[in-house]
Design an enzyme around this catalytic site. Structure first.
Site, PDB file in Angstrom:
ATOM      1  N   HIS A   1      -4.935   0.182   2.380  1.00  0.00           N
ATOM      2  CA  HIS A   1      -5.992  -0.677   2.746  1.00  0.00           C
ATOM      3  C   HIS A   1      -5.782  -0.464   4.234  1.00  0.00           C
ATOM      4  CE1 HIS A   1      -7.915  -1.917  -0.913  1.00  0.00           C
ATOM      5  NE2 HIS A   1      -6.641  -1.556  -1.366  1.00  0.00           N
TER       6      HIS A   1
ATOM      7  N   SER B   1       5.139   6.508  -2.078  1.00  0.00           N
ATOM      8  CA  SER B   1       5.540   6.991  -0.755  1.00  0.00           C
ATOM      9  C   SER B   1       5.780   5.680   0.371  1.00  0.00           C
ATOM     10  CB  SER B   1       4.556   8.096  -0.366  1.00  0.00           C
ATOM     11  OG  SER B   1       5.305   8.721   0.858  1.00  0.00           O
TER      12      SER B   1
ATOM     13  N   ASP C   1       1.000  -2.827  -0.937  1.00  0.00           N
ATOM     14  CA  ASP C   1       2.185  -3.443  -1.629  1.00  0.00           C
ATOM     15  C   ASP C   1       3.612  -2.714  -1.342  1.00  0.00           C
ATOM     16  OD1 ASP C   1       0.315  -5.172  -2.545  1.00  0.00           O
ATOM     17  OD2 ASP C   1       0.969  -4.907  -4.759  1.00  0.00           O
TER      18      ASP C   1
END
Length: 288
Positions: free
Chosen positions: A147, A248, A90
């Site tokens: 992911h 980050s 995200d």
């Protein structure tokens, strides 16, 4: 000349003891004092408007530490997987496009070297020459697990020491070579579409970076450390590969060219599992 607030924010970060501040915040984020942990979590949810309805555990007080809350798991159906190349996290797709002259775009007017990003490894950088890249910035409210954009087999992990500047837009606009300057973890994968690097870039108050195969990686020593994997570590497309303890940026690099989705523009809001475009395409040499 008027000094903008964004530039001032970037400049004042230079003298700050990045690592000391980040480690102190890290200790606080691991506290198990219930009232303190709960107060931190509730304040964070309120300030950053975190959607706990997506979380597998929606009760903010159920997490043992602030870090457990921050790296919370989502409900199984919260991030359906799209087609082609997947977004790894995200956040905001801050920049993306072709790797040109061994350079990647950080922000308008700022490019950085693939060789520097990969810890000075010119041979590895050549694998991505003529390929594509994408930078995804994770804001504080985002889901902070990373992911796999494609299925791949891990071949090498490289820890690169560095500073811990913030990686928000104010800093990326004003600190040159930011992603090649900050502490980072470079993960090289072989995929059926060619080489892929997933670079987890540290930032100010990022307490640690974790991977699913080695646990917590940073902080380590002040030297570049390379780990090769003789036993294959294979991860499927969409499978979790790591996480940030506080926010980050992820930099992706591919040996092949990507036809990015036409709807994407710099700083587009993206979600983990969203399709970024087609799979990397390697150029086929012409034979006479």
């Amino acid at each position: 000349m008027t000094l903008s607030l964004a530039k001032f924010f970037a400049l004042i970060q230079y003298p700050i003891p990045h690592h000391l501040l980040s480690r102190l915040v890290g200790y606080l984020a691991e506290t198990r004092i219930a009232w303190l942990k709960n107060a931190l979590v509730r304040a964070f949810i309120k300030v950053f408007k975190v959607d706990m309805g997506e979380a597998a555990e929606p009760d903010p007080t159920a997490y043992a530490t602030f870090n457990d809350f921050f790296t919370r798991e989502l409900k199984p159906d919260a991030r359906p997987l799209g087609n082609g190349l997947l977004c790894p996290a995200d956040g905001n797709l801050s920049q993306f496009g072709p790797v040109e002259a061994n350079k990647l775009l950080q922000a308008k007017g700022h490019r950085f070297s693939m060789i520097d990003l990969l810890g000075g490894d010119a041979e590895a950088a050549r694998r991505y020459s003529g390929g594509s890249y994408a930078n995804v910035y994770l804001s504080p409210k985002d889901y902070h697990r990373v992911h796999m954009p494609l299925a791949g087999t891990l071949t090498e992990m490289v820890y690169v020491p560095g500073r811990l500047f913030s990686v928000n837009s104010a800093t990326t606009d004003h600190v040159p070579n930011l992603f090649a300057r900050n502490e980072r973890l470079v993960c090289h994968f072989d995929t059926e579409y060619g080489p892929m690097a997933v670079v987890l870039v540290g930032a100010m108050i990022v307490a640690a970076i974790e991977t699913v195969w080695a646990g917590q990686i940073t902080p380590l020593s002040g030297q570049v450390q390379r780990v090769r994997f003789d036993q294959p570590i294979h991860l499927e497309r969409g499978e979790e590969m790591g996480r940030f303890k506080l926010g980050s940026t992820v930099v992706l690099a591919f040996g092949g060219k990507i036809d990015f989705d036409a709807s994407l523009t710099p700083k587009t809001k993206v979600s983990m599992g969203q399709s970024l475009g087609g799979v990397p395409q390697q150029e086929t040499p012409d034979f006479v």
